[in-house]
Design a protein around this motif. Sequence first.
Motif, PDB file in Angstrom:
ATOM      1  N   ASN A  88       0.790  -1.236   0.000  1.00 10.46           N
ATOM      2  CA  ASN A  88       0.000   0.000   0.000  1.00 10.46           C
ATOM      3  C   ASN A  88       0.821   1.285   0.000  1.00 10.46           C
ATOM      4  OD1 ASN A  88       0.326   0.929   2.725  1.00 10.46           O
ATOM      5  ND2 ASN A  88      -1.479  -0.166   3.404  1.00 10.46           N
ATOM      6  N   ALA A  89       2.141   1.197   0.043  1.00 12.67           N
ATOM      7  CA  ALA A  89       2.953   2.408  -0.093  1.00 12.67           C
ATOM      8  C   ALA A  89       2.911   2.896  -1.539  1.00 12.67           C
ATOM      9  CB  ALA A  89       4.387   2.143   0.338  1.00 12.67           C
TER      10      ALA A  89
ATOM     11  N   GLU B 161       0.406   2.561  -3.525  1.00 20.83           N
ATOM     12  CA  GLU B 161      -0.900   3.235  -3.667  1.00 20.83           C
ATOM     13  C   GLU B 161      -0.824   4.662  -3.174  1.00 20.83           C
ATOM     14  OE1 GLU B 161      -1.473  -0.211  -3.079  1.00 20.83           O
ATOM     15  OE2 GLU B 161      -1.837   0.409  -5.132  1.00 20.83           O
ATOM     16  N   MET B 162      -0.186   4.791  -2.004  1.00 21.41           N
ATOM     17  CA  MET B 162      -0.131   6.102  -1.387  1.00 21.41           C
ATOM     18  C   MET B 162       0.574   7.099  -2.299  1.00 21.41           C
ATOM     19  SD  MET B 162       0.855   6.248   2.486  1.00 21.41           S
ATOM     20  CE  MET B 162      -0.070   7.049   3.665  1.00 21.41           C
ATOM     21  N   GLU B 163       1.600   6.652  -2.981  1.00 15.57           N
ATOM     22  CA  GLU B 163       2.325   7.566  -3.853  1.00 15.57           C
ATOM     23  C   GLU B 163       1.503   7.896  -5.095  1.00 15.57           C
ATOM     24  OE1 GLU B 163       4.070   8.857  -1.989  1.00 15.57           O
ATOM     25  OE2 GLU B 163       6.184   8.304  -2.041  1.00 15.57           O
TER      26      GLU B 163
ATOM     27  N   CYS C  60      10.822   1.447  -4.536  1.00 13.88           N
ATOM     28  CA  CYS C  60      10.071   0.730  -3.498  1.00 13.88           C
ATOM     29  C   CYS C  60       9.741   1.682  -2.367  1.00 13.88           C
ATOM     30  CB  CYS C  60      10.862  -0.464  -2.983  1.00 13.88           C
ATOM     31  SG  CYS C  60       9.966  -1.421  -1.760  1.00 13.88           S
ATOM     32  N   PRO C  61       8.734   2.497  -2.479  1.00  8.14           N
ATOM     33  CA  PRO C  61       7.976   2.789  -3.704  1.00  8.14           C
ATOM     34  C   PRO C  61       8.654   3.895  -4.499  1.00  8.14           C
ATOM     35  CG  PRO C  61       7.037   3.959  -1.853  1.00  8.14           C
ATOM     36  CD  PRO C  61       8.214   3.208  -1.312  1.00  8.14           C
TER      37      PRO C  61
ATOM     38  N   ARG D  54       9.037   7.523  -5.932  1.00  5.65           N
ATOM     39  CA  ARG D  54       8.495   8.793  -5.430  1.00  5.65           C
ATOM     40  C   ARG D  54       7.519   9.359  -6.460  1.00  5.65           C
ATOM     41  NH1 ARG D  54      13.898   8.861  -4.016  1.00  5.65           N
ATOM     42  NH2 ARG D  54      14.256   9.145  -1.786  1.00  5.65           N
ATOM     43  N   PRO D  55       6.572  10.167  -6.011  1.00  5.89           N
ATOM     44  CA  PRO D  55       5.628  10.745  -6.972  1.00  5.89           C
ATOM     45  C   PRO D  55       6.348  11.495  -8.094  1.00  5.89           C
ATOM     46  CG  PRO D  55       4.935  11.227  -4.736  1.00  5.89           C
ATOM     47  CD  PRO D  55       6.253  10.540  -4.628  1.00  5.89           C
TER      48      PRO D  55
END
Lengths: 173, 531
Positions: free
Chosen positions: A54-55, A57-59, A150-151, A153-154
Amino acid sequence: MFRIIKKSLKIGVVTGRYQRAERPTIPVTPEATERSRLFKRSLAIREVDTGSCNACEMEMNALLNPVYDAERFGIHIAASPRHADALVVTGPVTINMEGALKDVYKQTPDPKIVIALGDCAINCGLFKGSYAVTGPVDRHVPVDMSISGCPPRPAEILAALSELREDDATAER
Amino acid sequence: MPETRSYDNALKMAFPSIVQVGGTPHRAYSRFLVPKDLLSTITRYLHTQPDLRGRLTLLWASDHRPTREAYEIHYLFTLEASHHWVVLSIELADTDRLFPSITSHIHAAQWYEREIRDMFGLIPEGHPDLRRLVRHEHWPQGTHPLKKDFHWNHVLERQQGEYRFRHIEGEGVFEVPVGPIHAGIIEPGHFRFFVAGEPIMQLELRHFWKHRGVEKLFEQLTLIDAVLLAERVSGDTTVGHALAYCQAVETLLDIQVPRRAKYLRSLFLELERLYNHLGDIGAMCNDTAYSLAHAHCGRMKERVMQLNDRLVGSRFLRGVMQVGGVSWDVDRKELSNIAQELTDIQKDFSEVGAIIFANASLTDRLETTGVLTEQIAWDHAVMGVVGRASGRDCDLRRDRPFAAYDELPVNVALYRYGDVRARLRVRGDEIHESIRLIREICSRIPDGPLASEPSKLGTPGDWTLAAVEGWRGEILYMVMAGEDGRIQRCKVRDPSFVNWPAIQWAVLGNIIPDFPLINKSFNLSYAGNDL
Ligand code: SF4
């Protein structure tokens, strides 16, 4: 009302207040660029989580906040695969999500592109080999482009998407 | 602690046939071996006795083959008054595959027992609901991944099968399936609603789409390396999970964590709480179509995440925890920068908060929506943000201090109404409290080393428990050491696993359009739940 306007004036414009990312580590193939030519000005993305932590997803969510504001590049999130041009898949594909991923792929109208987001989607990451994981995304559906991290960055996601679309509007200024 | 001993003695007096085991002083719990046929009586006694009020905190099984032909099942209770931990253990020897279900009098056991059945093939006798939980119907019969004779990279066959939802039938009753893939950027899960007219009559959750076999993967790693996996159990709780895991291993290996490291651990944990709560408040406003507040909160959350990135090179604070301490230092200049930046954010947040709470139409949407009563919260052992919004006064930072919280007293936010607004308020208060704690940490942090080196490998078969108050609630780890510094068994429990079933009660009588809002106000992890 006055309070709201005052607050907005005080904050000003925050869009673009982030550190620009380097060029993506996994280069975008000419075929992928070719396929996404149609979506140059407007790209509707459906995000599919097939077992991420879910990291990632968050990004993806962060892309929509006022700082990154991906909509200014014509990137938006579609509520249904039927409205999508691109599928962004995160996470290793779990045995329970495998069917859902294939269904979503079928339901997305052609032409479409598939983007594997994050190390898990690319090579299963730490979850590789587990009984409950049936392999990276490209084992189940054809992947056009991968964004590692991982993840990621935006800013890295934005950089990769702009590279894909070779669009001047998306180019970081 | 004399008090602790008196609880233990009371228990032994009431049930003379139970045997107290263990006794290493640093293990912060008392443990009893219980005969199988007494289990129901004792658990009921622990749960209902007014001066004990035991809350089922964790229930797990372990397979002891090939060393010993036996399975063990352990029940961890937290006593309400003293926050003392009591572990009851039963053993299933030889070919025994049945254990007594306690679900009928302790509802919180419901999912745990179904999980044990799926993962170990042990049958909870008398469980009211024996459908599969983790293993979806297409998994072949007889596959129980956590049994020792099941290989971690076994390739599963498929079979046909169908999950049967509980049905309500009648004129005008509609069934609304939602998921596993949702409209927003959310994790997969299935929700089955039954409605008659507008109000929801029943909601059933169908989860475990993201089951990745995390607990089995732990068994392939060494005690020291597995921190990486703990960080990826639920990405938004990277620090919380890694910290809980490290604490368990440190107890097993007798490692004393340096004081500076303890303070830094608290710092990272509070930063994690901060960005998540900011994001949640924004997301709740967004689900009432109040995008102004969403934009402001998204901006502030981004600010904290960029701060994380500058501090340690990861927006999710990954790679900072290690067994024995932390692997990343924050120097004095950076600490004063953090304090400065957070003062700005606090002011910013107070202004936004004033705007949010002055909005009558927003308040109208939030109040009396998705009420979780204190009784239901207690019955289902709900804790964390959701519990504190329903009057459950529990916070491990205060009740069982870890990291630096023994020197940093925490003011616990507590509301009683149990509606969406209460959950928003808890988060708002905790944001202020986190900022206060971080400022305190920045001014009081002592100098010193960052980590101690482990000096041994751990005794095979030795196990312990650790708990951390993450931003969602209590994160628990049970770690059992194996041969050569490997892990024999690791039970992971994210607060989501406990709080998910409670949402089925909170939505009753509400309308489906309010479900996303209620769900957001719980904001539970699917990854941490499904493992
Ligand atoms: S790539 Fe990393 S951040 Fe993304 S889902 Fe996998 S473990 Fe999580």
